[in-house]
Scaffold this active site. Sequence first.
Site, short mmCIF file in Angstrom:
data_model
loop_
_atom_site.label_atom_id
_atom_site.label_comp_id
_atom_site.label_asym_id
_atom_site.label_seq_id
_atom_site.Cartn_x
_atom_site.Cartn_y
_atom_site.Cartn_z
N TYR A 1 0.82 -1.22 0.00
CA TYR A 1 0.00 0.00 0.00
C TYR A 1 0.85 1.27 0.00
CZ TYR A 1 -2.89 -3.75 1.88
OH TYR A 1 -3.50 -4.95 2.10
N TYR B 1 -11.76 -7.87 7.02
CA TYR B 1 -10.68 -7.87 6.04
C TYR B 1 -10.42 -9.30 5.58
CZ TYR B 1 -6.21 -7.64 3.74
OH TYR B 1 -5.23 -7.76 2.80
N ASP C 1 -12.82 -17.12 8.07
CA ASP C 1 -11.47 -16.75 7.62
C ASP C 1 -10.54 -16.73 8.84
OD1 ASP C 1 -9.16 -15.53 6.80
OD2 ASP C 1 -10.15 -13.87 5.76
N LYS D 1 -1.19 -17.34 6.81
CA LYS D 1 -0.26 -16.63 7.70
C LYS D 1 0.65 -17.51 8.56
CE LYS D 1 -1.88 -12.01 7.46
NZ LYS D 1 -3.21 -11.54 7.10
C1 LIG Z 1 -3.85 -11.40 5.86
C2 LIG Z 1 -5.21 -11.84 5.72
C3 LIG Z 1 -5.71 -12.28 4.48
C4 LIG Z 1 -4.90 -12.23 3.21
O1 LIG Z 1 -3.79 -13.06 3.23
P1 LIG Z 1 -2.57 -12.79 2.21
O2 LIG Z 1 -1.65 -13.94 2.45
O3 LIG Z 1 -2.01 -11.47 2.59
O4 LIG Z 1 -3.14 -12.77 0.84
C5 LIG Z 1 -7.02 -12.72 4.44
N1 LIG Z 1 -7.78 -12.73 5.56
C6 LIG Z 1 -7.33 -12.33 6.75
C7 LIG Z 1 -8.21 -12.42 7.94
C8 LIG Z 1 -6.03 -11.86 6.87
O5 LIG Z 1 -5.58 -11.44 8.06
#
Ligand SMILES: *Cc1c(COP(=O)(O)O)cnc(C)c1O
Length: 660
Positions: free
Chosen positions: A249, A377, A478, A507
């Site tokens: 960003y 997000y 997620d 992650k």
């Molecule tokens: C970081 C994140 C993503 C995206 O993952 P990337 O590996 O950066 O594409 C999706 N959802 C959540 C909750 C995240 O924290």
Amino acid sequence: MSKINACFICGTDTDVGKTIVCSGLLKNLPHAQVLKVIQTGNTLFDEYTYKTAHPNAQVKTLNHFNLAASPHLASKQTDTVLTVHSLSEQIAKEVNKNEFTLIEGSGGILTPINQTETFIDLIALLGYPVLLVVKNTLGAINHCLLSVKTLQYYDIQIKGLIFTQPNECLNEEDKLIRADNALFLASMTNLPILGNLPFIAQLANKDNQIAWKQVAAQLQDAAIEITKDIENKDYTLTEFDQQHLWHPYTNATDHSTNWVVKKVKGCHIYLSNGQRLLDGMSSWWSAIHGYAHPTLLQALNEQATQMPHIMFGGFTHEPAVHLGQRLLSIAPKGLSNIFYADSGSVAVEVAMKMALQYFQATGLPNKTKFISFYGGYHGDTFGAMSVCDPINGMHTVFKNVLPKNIFAPKPNTPFRQDFDPSSLTELKTLMQQHQHECAAIIIEPIVQGAGGMWFYHPAYLTELKKICTEHNILLIVDEIATGFGRTGKLFACEWANITPDIMCIGKALTGGTMTLAATITTKKVAQGISAQGHVLMHGPTFMANPLACHVALTSIDLLLQSDWQKNISNIEHILQKELISCLTEDSVADVRVLGAIGVVQMKAPINANKLQHYFVEQHSVWIRPFRDLIYIMPPFTITSEEIYQLTDAIKCAVKEGVWA
Ligand SMILES: *Cc1c(COP(=O)(O)O)cnc(C)c1O
């Protein structure tokens, strides 16, 4: 920004004439200083040598011990603990004060500093080039080659060799041997000979200026060579970086600081300017075991030799299967089919495709929309963006291209308060209105991360799962940020005791070593998608990359074998106890802690660039604030003292008002 404004003067052995070489170099470099890192035994001779060479010689001894022995022993006698890290900090401080510094080591390059570290560790950490002083005598070749090979193994730049004579050449044979030693070593090592000092017995005599001139003349080339790139190495890196590399960003023309990192180890980040930062971010939730954990590195190496990658179309392999088995054994009960993706965003895309394809294949093709949440997000690709918070996300930028989805209010009952069932009312209405066209709801379980670091009540998630089932809407959870222990449970779903229809992880999956993510679903959804021969329409080139899968499996095992629950509850306890005091400041809106996540929310936006400089420069910690949030999520392996260092930095920033 730091420069390559120093050189390490190393010897192939102890007592090879480093002090004489440094003195001779000083005569060529009048503005330079010498740092004697560790002096053991009597210092008089060295001091005298320097003084006779150069009456104004700037020589500084950083550590002195009376016992004339190796530093590990000499320091032990005085109950002093020398570490490579503390020495490197001492040195970095001094180096940055001067135009050029000659750093004089003690003994040879493998001379021990303590029980586990030697000079080579210090040299490697500092990263300055090396000038190698070789005592030209019997055994010189072996000693020199051992030193050169070791330095090269550690990737250290060797500027060249300087030969010293231990005594007068007694006869022709001696002369022959010494001449051959030098030539042989130059050719064998491919290093330049930057000086060949004559033997001068009286150098330390006060009035032997002629002899010193001779030595200095011999070292002219060396002086030029070691100072020729007092260029700004960081500047060069930063310059290219600013002109050609994007960061997350960022604007390509308006540059904020990007510190140059040289190395990471454990909970620390080592900058090229010699500074060591304590990590409060785990590289965005991922480095849960700290950095460069030896077990993970070993797994990486083993797998790299065996099979770094193979296409997953038409092949399968142990790393993919074993990781799959482990994931299903720890994931919420009922999940059964795994899709390996190469990043979190892609895992979210795949989850969304799964939901769409499920309803297509099961005769409800009109279900094409998603419900997501304000403050959510889910990643930066198009599908993922379309379910991120519509205000703070990227919707305004991509307004006309993003699929139009439906947004529900942020789950607003806080994690630790009594649950308010009415917080679901509006969501229920939305679900009723849209159930004919809605394929899935996507939500971050318990913790809304990048959208605002908000912790909501587990009962919300439990209720959500129920009403999803009632309305025939799939639930996508997620867990990319929350998975693998961060909230105090292995998966945040466990707080609500639910099994989602689809779960995304990423992650921390590989312990912060490399990129890997996965989308896991139930047998029902997998079989639904696959009805009448349909296929799931996704297949990344690097799907199930064996390196990533093997490291992920190793990382999960490392986590499960550790006392992670105790570590996290210790982090939670300290964060809670320490950060709460920020609430007494008028500028603070809220303090919240869950598991290994600590958040201080300000009442106004933060000057993030200024605050980050403050954290780095005043507290040597790595904390990257955004919007109105100062937050940390340290590696689980962080010690209590280190957590205090992080919380102290935050408390000071808030109290001193540096954040604004
Ligand atoms: C970081 C994140 C993503 C995206 O993952 P990337 O590996 O950066 O594409 C999706 N959802 C959540 C909750 C995240 O924290």
